[in-house]
Motif scaffolding. Structure first.
Motif, PDB file in Angstrom:
ATOM      1  N   TYR A 315       0.870  -1.506  -0.146  1.00 12.73           N
ATOM      2  CA  TYR A 315       0.263  -0.206   0.244  1.00 12.73           C
ATOM      3  C   TYR A 315       0.881   1.373   0.100  1.00 12.73           C
ATOM      4  O   TYR A 315      -0.101   1.686  -0.880  1.00 12.73           O
ATOM      5  CB  TYR A 315      -0.923   0.230   1.201  1.00 12.73           C
ATOM      6  N   THR A 316       1.837   1.250   0.571  1.00 14.02           N
ATOM      7  CA  THR A 316       2.695   2.496   0.256  1.00 14.02           C
ATOM      8  C   THR A 316       3.378   2.656  -1.112  1.00 14.02           C
ATOM      9  O   THR A 316       3.061   3.746  -1.570  1.00 14.02           O
ATOM     10  CB  THR A 316       4.353   1.704   1.812  1.00 14.02           C
ATOM     11  N   LEU A 317       2.940   1.513  -1.085  1.00 13.14           N
ATOM     12  CA  LEU A 317       4.213   1.872  -3.260  1.00 13.14           C
ATOM     13  C   LEU A 317       3.486   2.376  -3.864  1.00 13.14           C
ATOM     14  O   LEU A 317       3.803   3.377  -4.832  1.00 13.14           O
ATOM     15  CB  LEU A 317       4.529   0.277  -3.086  1.00 13.14           C
ATOM     16  N   ILE A 318       2.334   1.908  -3.448  1.00 10.10           N
ATOM     17  CA  ILE A 318       0.527   2.277  -4.530  1.00 10.10           C
ATOM     18  C   ILE A 318      -0.083   3.622  -3.852  1.00 10.10           C
ATOM     19  O   ILE A 318      -0.899   4.115  -4.253  1.00 10.10           O
ATOM     20  CB  ILE A 318       0.262   1.820  -4.647  1.00 10.10           C
ATOM     21  N   SER A 319       1.270   3.983  -2.985  1.00 12.30           N
ATOM     22  CA  SER A 319       0.497   5.757  -2.260  1.00 12.30           C
ATOM     23  C   SER A 319      -1.068   5.780  -1.296  1.00 12.30           C
ATOM     24  O   SER A 319      -1.863   6.357  -1.531  1.00 12.30           O
ATOM     25  CB  SER A 319       0.229   6.575  -3.074  1.00 12.30           C
ATOM     26  N   GLU A 320      -1.650   3.902  -1.281  1.00 12.85           N
ATOM     27  CA  GLU A 320      -2.307   4.457  -0.419  1.00 12.85           C
ATOM     28  C   GLU A 320      -2.229   4.518   0.896  1.00 12.85           C
ATOM     29  O   GLU A 320      -2.304   3.365   1.899  1.00 12.85           O
ATOM     30  CB  GLU A 320      -3.002   3.070  -0.711  1.00 12.85           C
ATOM     31  N   TRP A 321      -1.896   5.432   1.663  1.00  5.00           N
ATOM     32  CA  TRP A 321      -1.312   6.024   2.546  1.00  5.00           C
ATOM     33  C   TRP A 321      -1.814   5.076   3.972  1.00  5.00           C
ATOM     34  O   TRP A 321      -1.852   4.871   4.961  1.00  5.00           O
ATOM     35  CB  TRP A 321      -1.505   7.303   3.098  1.00  5.00           C
ATOM     36  N   GLN A 322      -3.842   5.896   3.651  1.00  7.54           N
ATOM     37  CA  GLN A 322      -4.036   5.502   4.696  1.00  7.54           C
ATOM     38  C   GLN A 322      -4.223   4.325   5.497  1.00  7.54           C
ATOM     39  O   GLN A 322      -3.833   3.039   6.539  1.00  7.54           O
ATOM     40  CB  GLN A 322      -5.177   6.340   5.199  1.00  7.54           C
ATOM     41  N   ALA A 323      -4.177   2.964   4.707  1.00  5.42           N
ATOM     42  CA  ALA A 323      -4.395   1.896   4.137  1.00  5.42           C
ATOM     43  C   ALA A 323      -3.062   1.210   4.874  1.00  5.42           C
ATOM     44  O   ALA A 323      -2.858   0.203   5.201  1.00  5.42           O
ATOM     45  CB  ALA A 323      -4.872   0.896   2.850  1.00  5.42           C
ATOM     46  N   ALA A 324      -2.162   1.977   4.201  1.00  5.97           N
ATOM     47  CA  ALA A 324      -0.841   1.498   4.514  1.00  5.97           C
ATOM     48  C   ALA A 324      -0.073   1.722   5.836  1.00  5.97           C
ATOM     49  O   ALA A 324       0.282   0.175   6.707  1.00  5.97           O
ATOM     50  CB  ALA A 324       0.323   2.411   3.607  1.00  5.97           C
ATOM     51  N   GLU A 325      -0.811   2.623   6.499  1.00  6.49           N
ATOM     52  CA  GLU A 325      -0.771   3.371   8.289  1.00  6.49           C
ATOM     53  C   GLU A 325      -0.882   2.188   8.967  1.00  6.49           C
ATOM     54  O   GLU A 325      -0.411   1.472   9.880  1.00  6.49           O
ATOM     55  CB  GLU A 325      -0.969   4.199   8.113  1.00  6.49           C
ATOM     56  N   GLU A 326      -2.769   1.271   8.230  1.00  9.14           N
ATOM     57  CA  GLU A 326      -3.121   0.666   9.213  1.00  9.14           C
ATOM     58  C   GLU A 326      -2.745  -0.497   9.480  1.00  9.14           C
ATOM     59  O   GLU A 326      -2.461  -1.151  10.512  1.00  9.14           O
ATOM     60  CB  GLU A 326      -4.591   0.981   8.409  1.00  9.14           C
ATOM     61  N   MET A 327      -2.631  -1.077   8.393  1.00 12.92           N
ATOM     62  CA  MET A 327      -1.649  -1.961   8.229  1.00 12.92           C
ATOM     63  C   MET A 327      -0.498  -2.203   8.759  1.00 12.92           C
ATOM     64  O   MET A 327      -0.536  -3.841   9.466  1.00 12.92           O
ATOM     65  CB  MET A 327      -1.894  -2.613   6.852  1.00 12.92           C
ATOM     66  N   LEU A 328       0.955  -1.130   8.673  1.00  9.36           N
ATOM     67  CA  LEU A 328       1.857  -1.668   9.166  1.00  9.36           C
ATOM     68  C   LEU A 328       1.531  -1.721  10.535  1.00  9.36           C
ATOM     69  O   LEU A 328       2.477  -1.766  11.559  1.00  9.36           O
ATOM     70  CB  LEU A 328       2.581  -0.721   8.461  1.00  9.36           C
ATOM     71  N   ASN A 329       0.816  -0.250  11.300  1.00 11.72           N
ATOM     72  CA  ASN A 329       0.665  -0.529  13.045  1.00 11.72           C
ATOM     73  C   ASN A 329      -0.026  -1.148  13.583  1.00 11.72           C
ATOM     74  O   ASN A 329       0.517  -2.352  14.790  1.00 11.72           O
ATOM     75  CB  ASN A 329      -0.066   1.110  12.910  1.00 11.72           C
ATOM     76  N   ARG A 330      -0.861  -2.176  13.274  1.00 10.05           N
ATOM     77  CA  ARG A 330      -1.191  -4.240  13.053  1.00 10.05           C
ATOM     78  C   ARG A 330      -0.335  -4.327  12.889  1.00 10.05           C
ATOM     79  O   ARG A 330       0.427  -5.602  13.975  1.00 10.05           O
ATOM     80  CB  ARG A 330      -2.418  -4.253  12.477  1.00 10.05           C
ATOM     81  N   VAL A 332       3.100  -3.776  13.353  1.00  9.09           N
ATOM     82  CA  VAL A 332       4.031  -3.858  14.499  1.00  9.09           C
ATOM     83  C   VAL A 332       3.812  -4.021  15.575  1.00  9.09           C
ATOM     84  O   VAL A 332       4.014  -4.533  16.778  1.00  9.09           O
ATOM     85  CB  VAL A 332       4.197  -2.072  14.584  1.00  9.09           C
ATOM     86  N   ALA A 333       2.151  -3.751  16.161  1.00  9.86           N
ATOM     87  CA  ALA A 333       2.025  -4.193  17.194  1.00  9.86           C
ATOM     88  C   ALA A 333       1.355  -5.706  17.251  1.00  9.86           C
ATOM     89  O   ALA A 333       1.611  -6.417  18.959  1.00  9.86           O
ATOM     90  CB  ALA A 333       0.035  -3.878  16.761  1.00  9.86           C
ATOM     91  N   SER A 334       0.913  -6.705  16.398  1.00  7.86           N
ATOM     92  CA  SER A 334       1.446  -8.306  16.655  1.00  7.86           C
ATOM     93  C   SER A 334       2.718  -9.004  16.207  1.00  7.86           C
ATOM     94  O   SER A 334       2.609  -9.291  17.789  1.00  7.86           O
ATOM     95  CB  SER A 334       0.542  -8.520  15.102  1.00  7.86           C
ATOM     96  N   HIS A 335       3.534  -7.725  16.548  1.00  8.26           N
ATOM     97  CA  HIS A 335       4.773  -8.714  16.207  1.00  8.26           C
ATOM     98  C   HIS A 335       5.429  -8.310  17.835  1.00  8.26           C
ATOM     99  O   HIS A 335       6.376  -9.400  18.575  1.00  8.26           O
ATOM    100  CB  HIS A 335       5.850  -8.266  15.468  1.00  8.26           C
ATOM    101  N   LYS A 336       5.468  -7.283  18.388  1.00  6.71           N
ATOM    102  CA  LYS A 336       5.358  -6.867  19.795  1.00  6.71           C
ATOM    103  C   LYS A 336       4.712  -7.702  20.454  1.00  6.71           C
ATOM    104  O   LYS A 336       5.613  -8.513  21.435  1.00  6.71           O
ATOM    105  CB  LYS A 336       4.716  -5.485  19.767  1.00  6.71           C
ATOM    106  N   GLN A 337       4.048  -7.963  20.474  1.00  9.85           N
ATOM    107  CA  GLN A 337       2.927  -8.934  21.306  1.00  9.85           C
ATOM    108  C   GLN A 337       3.455  -9.815  21.406  1.00  9.85           C
ATOM    109  O   GLN A 337       3.386 -11.271  21.986  1.00  9.85           O
ATOM    110  CB  GLN A 337       1.316  -9.165  20.957  1.00  9.85           C
ATOM    111  N   TYR A 342      12.633  -9.458  15.508  1.00  8.12           N
ATOM    112  CA  TYR A 342      13.127  -8.868  13.909  1.00  8.12           C
ATOM    113  C   TYR A 342      12.188  -7.895  13.432  1.00  8.12           C
ATOM    114  O   TYR A 342      12.295  -7.324  12.778  1.00  8.12           O
ATOM    115  CB  TYR A 342      13.831  -9.985  13.460  1.00  8.12           C
ATOM    116  N   ASN A 343      10.780  -8.799  13.307  1.00 10.33           N
ATOM    117  CA  ASN A 343       9.707  -8.106  12.819  1.00 10.33           C
ATOM    118  C   ASN A 343       9.154  -7.375  13.422  1.00 10.33           C
ATOM    119  O   ASN A 343       8.466  -6.679  11.889  1.00 10.33           O
ATOM    120  CB  ASN A 343       8.765  -9.608  11.931  1.00 10.33           C
ATOM    121  N   TRP A 344       9.254  -7.637  13.814  1.00 13.43           N
ATOM    122  CA  TRP A 344       8.917  -6.154  14.852  1.00 13.43           C
ATOM    123  C   TRP A 344       9.530  -4.597  14.210  1.00 13.43           C
ATOM    124  O   TRP A 344       9.065  -3.844  14.123  1.00 13.43           O
ATOM    125  CB  TRP A 344       9.077  -5.869  17.017  1.00 13.43           C
TER     126      TRP A 344
END
Length: 401
Positions: A315-330, A332-337, A342-344
């Motif tokens: 989504y970042t590469l195709i400039s879908e900023w809002q969708a990209a931010e939502e997915m990446l934040n998820r 980050v949170a999932s890998h942290k949990q 490394y993947n976090w």
């Protein structure tokens, strides 16, 4: 009045005997199948009713235990973990009461596997440890080797790759000493997963192929398909597009027919990687969304986190900023949990890409600094060190002079 009560008790006993006979019938049916995946999927509720009946008494524990062992591997992909936790813990309680240590050890491992899928890795690790101690006391090398490999995966998630590979090598030595080809193949599967996560593609492919050669001879089983999935994932990273294409079409049909949702979602993820590496971003997004939709039924945490990250990148590469931010934040949170350092950090790195692409360099720099600090404790792992150095260069570039 007395006669009525007596009759009631009599008919209750008959009903129980009928239910037990039904449970034995289901066990016999599943044991007669070469690949019971479809049977378990279509008659799942019937198997569970049979299991519930057999768990009511210590006298029927043997039948309950056999039912669990016959269907458990297939049910792991159903995301029915809360209910299975109840069944397994009840069975564990009975095994302790009957002083059946081998059964107790097996159930501890299976509860650990369930907790792993529920992202409760800390408790899973404790149960694997208890199981390994029981297997060691029982002089059961196969069970002991099995728990070592499962512990190795949890240690790998913490970024301790050398320790995890050493544990797998220890398990492999034990399995080969016991001359048990089944557990040797299983250890190779786990080693392949560890090498894959550390981006050592050649070692990952070699170990996966060794496992697949064993499973392939047993026919089109669930384990054979899952191991082939590992190989496809590695081919995708190595750019072996033709090999992926030759195998994946047939495999999609097999997985769909068998109802193996988890492995099908893994295949869709791998096909997304193939498309992404060929810069077919819209195609990749389609495959990853399909995989994520399938995961809504199984909710396996490690793979779901990977899909969030992959979608965020595309989504970042195709400039879908809002969708990209939502997915990446998820992601980050999932890998942290999960405690997957490394993947976090990798997902944070991708999130920094998103903000930098939008011109928010200060936010990007702050995220990169967080990732850099978090990676330091596992910097002795080659793939972690590579990411750490990459982030350090980016920080240097983004820091005002």
């Amino acid at each position: 009045m007395t006669q009525a009560i007596s009759n009631k008790s009599h008919w209750q006993q008959i009903l129980i005997q009928q239910k037990l006979a039904n449970a034995r019938r289901w066990l016999s049916l599943i044991e007669s199948q070469d690949d019971p995946t479809t049977l378990v999927s279509t008659d799942y509720d019937n198997f569970l009713r049979a299991l519930e009946t057999t768990l009511l008494s210590t006298e029927t524990f043997d039948l309950a235990y056999q039912l669990i062992q016959s269907i458990y591997i297939f049910t792991l992909d159903y995301a029915d973990w809360d209910r299975w936790l109840i069944y397994l813990e009840k069975a564990l309680e009975i095994s302790k009461k009957l002083h059946l240590q081998k059964e107790e050890a097996t159930l501890l491992v299976q509860i650990g596997d369930t907790l792993y899928r529920m992202a409760n890795l800390k408790r899973a690790k404790k149960l694997y440890k208890r199981a390994s101690e029981l297997y060691k006391n029982l002089n059961d090398p196969v069970g002991y080797a099995n728990t070592l490999t499962k512990t190795a995966i949890l240690i790998d998630l913490q970024g301790k790759i050398n320790e995890s590979i050493a544990l797998c090598q220890q398990a492999l030595d034990i399995a080969e000493g016991a001359e048990d080809k089944e557990i040797v193949a299983q250890v190779h599967v786990y080693l392949s997963r560890i090498y894959y996560r550390s981006r050592n593609w050649e070692a990952a492919l070699d170990t996966a192929q060794k496992a697949y050669e064993f499973y392939r001879l047993k026919g089109p089983t669930k384990l054979a398909r899952k191991t082939l999935m590992n190989i496809i994932a590695i081919w995708a990273e190595l750019g072996k597009w033709q090999e992926v294409d030759d195998v994946s079409k047939k495999l999609v049909n097999e997985l769909t027919a068998s109802g193996d949702i988890r492995t099908l979602s893994q295949l869709k993820n791998n096909l997304g990687v193939v498309a992404f590496n060929q810069k077919q971003y819209q195609v990749a997004e389609g495959f990853w969304q399909e995989a994520l939709n399938l995961h809504s039924q199984i909710q396996e945490p490690t793979e779901q986190a990977t899909l969030y990250n992959n979608l965020g990148v595309v989504y970042t590469l195709i400039s879908e900023w809002q969708a990209a931010e939502e997915m990446l934040n998820r992601a980050v949170a999932s890998h942290k949990q999960l405690g997957d350092v490394y993947n976090w950090a990798n997902s944070l790195d991708n999130l920094a890409d998103l903000y930098e692409a939008q011109g928010e360099t200060a936010v990007s720099r702050q995220i990169l600094q967080e990732a850099h600090t978090g990676l330091l404790p596992i910097a002795d792992s080659p793939h972690a060190l590579e990411l750490l150095n990459s982030i350090a260069k980016r920080l240097e570039r983004l820091t005002p002079q």
